[in-house]
Design a protein around this motif. Structure first.
Motif, PDB file in Angstrom:
ATOM      1  N   ASP A  37       0.849  -1.349  -0.035  1.00 27.32           N
ATOM      2  CA  ASP A  37      -0.099   0.007   0.085  1.00 27.32           C
ATOM      3  C   ASP A  37       0.855   1.129   0.102  1.00 27.32           C
ATOM      4  O   ASP A  37       2.024   0.977   0.532  1.00 27.32           O
ATOM      5  N   ILE A  38       0.389   2.598  -0.247  1.00 20.54           N
ATOM      6  CA  ILE A  38       1.064   3.408  -0.234  1.00 20.54           C
ATOM      7  C   ILE A  38       0.396   4.838   0.108  1.00 20.54           C
ATOM      8  O   ILE A  38      -0.856   4.747  -0.063  1.00 20.54           O
ATOM      9  N   HIS A  39       1.050   5.653   0.874  1.00 19.88           N
ATOM     10  CA  HIS A  39       0.597   7.045   1.045  1.00 19.88           C
ATOM     11  C   HIS A  39       1.531   7.862   0.367  1.00 19.88           C
ATOM     12  O   HIS A  39       2.851   7.988   0.437  1.00 19.88           O
ATOM     13  N   HIS A  40       0.884   8.763  -0.716  1.00 22.41           N
ATOM     14  CA  HIS A  40       1.770   9.674  -1.569  1.00 22.41           C
ATOM     15  C   HIS A  40       1.867  11.082  -0.576  1.00 22.41           C
ATOM     16  O   HIS A  40       0.989  11.374   0.158  1.00 22.41           O
ATOM     17  N   ILE A  41       3.260  11.441  -0.651  1.00 23.16           N
ATOM     18  CA  ILE A  41       3.269  12.769   0.084  1.00 23.16           C
ATOM     19  C   ILE A  41       3.766  13.806  -0.951  1.00 23.16           C
ATOM     20  O   ILE A  41       3.350  14.632  -0.957  1.00 23.16           O
ATOM     21  N   GLN A  42       4.300  13.208  -1.926  1.00 19.73           N
ATOM     22  CA  GLN A  42       4.479  14.091  -3.268  1.00 19.73           C
ATOM     23  C   GLN A  42       4.613  13.417  -4.405  1.00 19.73           C
ATOM     24  O   GLN A  42       5.356  12.465  -4.588  1.00 19.73           O
ATOM     25  N   GLN A  43       3.807  13.619  -5.340  1.00 22.20           N
ATOM     26  CA  GLN A  43       3.621  13.030  -6.496  1.00 22.20           C
ATOM     27  C   GLN A  43       4.383  13.732  -7.823  1.00 22.20           C
ATOM     28  O   GLN A  43       4.652  15.148  -7.457  1.00 22.20           O
ATOM     29  N   GLY A  44       4.909  13.334  -8.747  1.00 17.47           N
ATOM     30  CA  GLY A  44       5.538  14.021  -9.884  1.00 17.47           C
ATOM     31  C   GLY A  44       6.996  13.560  -9.810  1.00 17.47           C
ATOM     32  O   GLY A  44       7.562  12.369  -9.458  1.00 17.47           O
ATOM     33  N   SER A  45       7.890  14.337 -10.197  1.00 14.96           N
ATOM     34  CA  SER A  45       9.435  14.043 -10.254  1.00 14.96           C
ATOM     35  C   SER A  45      10.177  14.954  -9.591  1.00 14.96           C
ATOM     36  O   SER A  45      10.221  16.180 -10.186  1.00 14.96           O
ATOM     37  N   PRO A  46      10.460  14.580  -8.301  1.00 21.14           N
ATOM     38  CA  PRO A  46      10.804  13.345  -7.890  1.00 21.14           C
ATOM     39  C   PRO A  46       9.480  13.199  -6.714  1.00 21.14           C
ATOM     40  O   PRO A  46       8.805  14.069  -6.572  1.00 21.14           O
ATOM     41  N   ALA A  47       9.321  11.996  -6.596  1.00 15.15           N
ATOM     42  CA  ALA A  47       8.114  11.509  -5.819  1.00 15.15           C
ATOM     43  C   ALA A  47       8.526  11.187  -4.486  1.00 15.15           C
ATOM     44  O   ALA A  47       9.445  10.660  -4.529  1.00 15.15           O
TER      45      ALA A  47
END
Length: 110
Positions: free
Chosen positions: A27-37
């Motif tokens: 499972d994932i919790h996104h903190i920052q999406q994009g590049s860098p992620a």
């Protein structure tokens, strides 16, 4: 960009975060999406990520448990750097949580 005090709070309280499915058993919790992620991944016991290629630097901090790959096993507090061009598969026999930063997306090889 994530501020240092926000990141410290996320690391200290990751168990209380909302997670969503990412891969089978992970499972994932996104903190920052994009590049860098930047994200927190939570592996169920026995979860695996197939062999993949790093198209950019990947940095992992093991928050809890133990994560393994073909190069070794990494316990809580371990910092793992996977450079651009490297490849491996990843698993956790007993489950773990990691803070992970991807410079660029990975390419699944298997």
């Amino acid at each position: 960009m994530t501020k240092p005090h926000v990141l410290r709070n996320l690391i200290a309280n990751w168990r209380d975060l909302a997670f969503e499915p990412f891969r089978d058993g992970v499972d994932i919790h996104h903190i920052q999406q994009g590049s860098p992620a930047l994200a927190i991944l939570r592996y169920a016991p026995g979860a695996r990520v197939p062999k993949h290629l790093h198209t950019g630097l990947e940095t992992i901090l093991v928050l809890d448990g133990e994560q393994s790959d073909e190069h070794g096993s990494y316990q809580t507090g371990s910092l793992v750097l996977n450079p651009e061009g490297s490849s491996h598969s990843v698993w956790s026999d007993n489950g773990c949580a990691v803070l992970i930063q991807w410079e660029r997306p990975i390419e699944i090889l298997g």
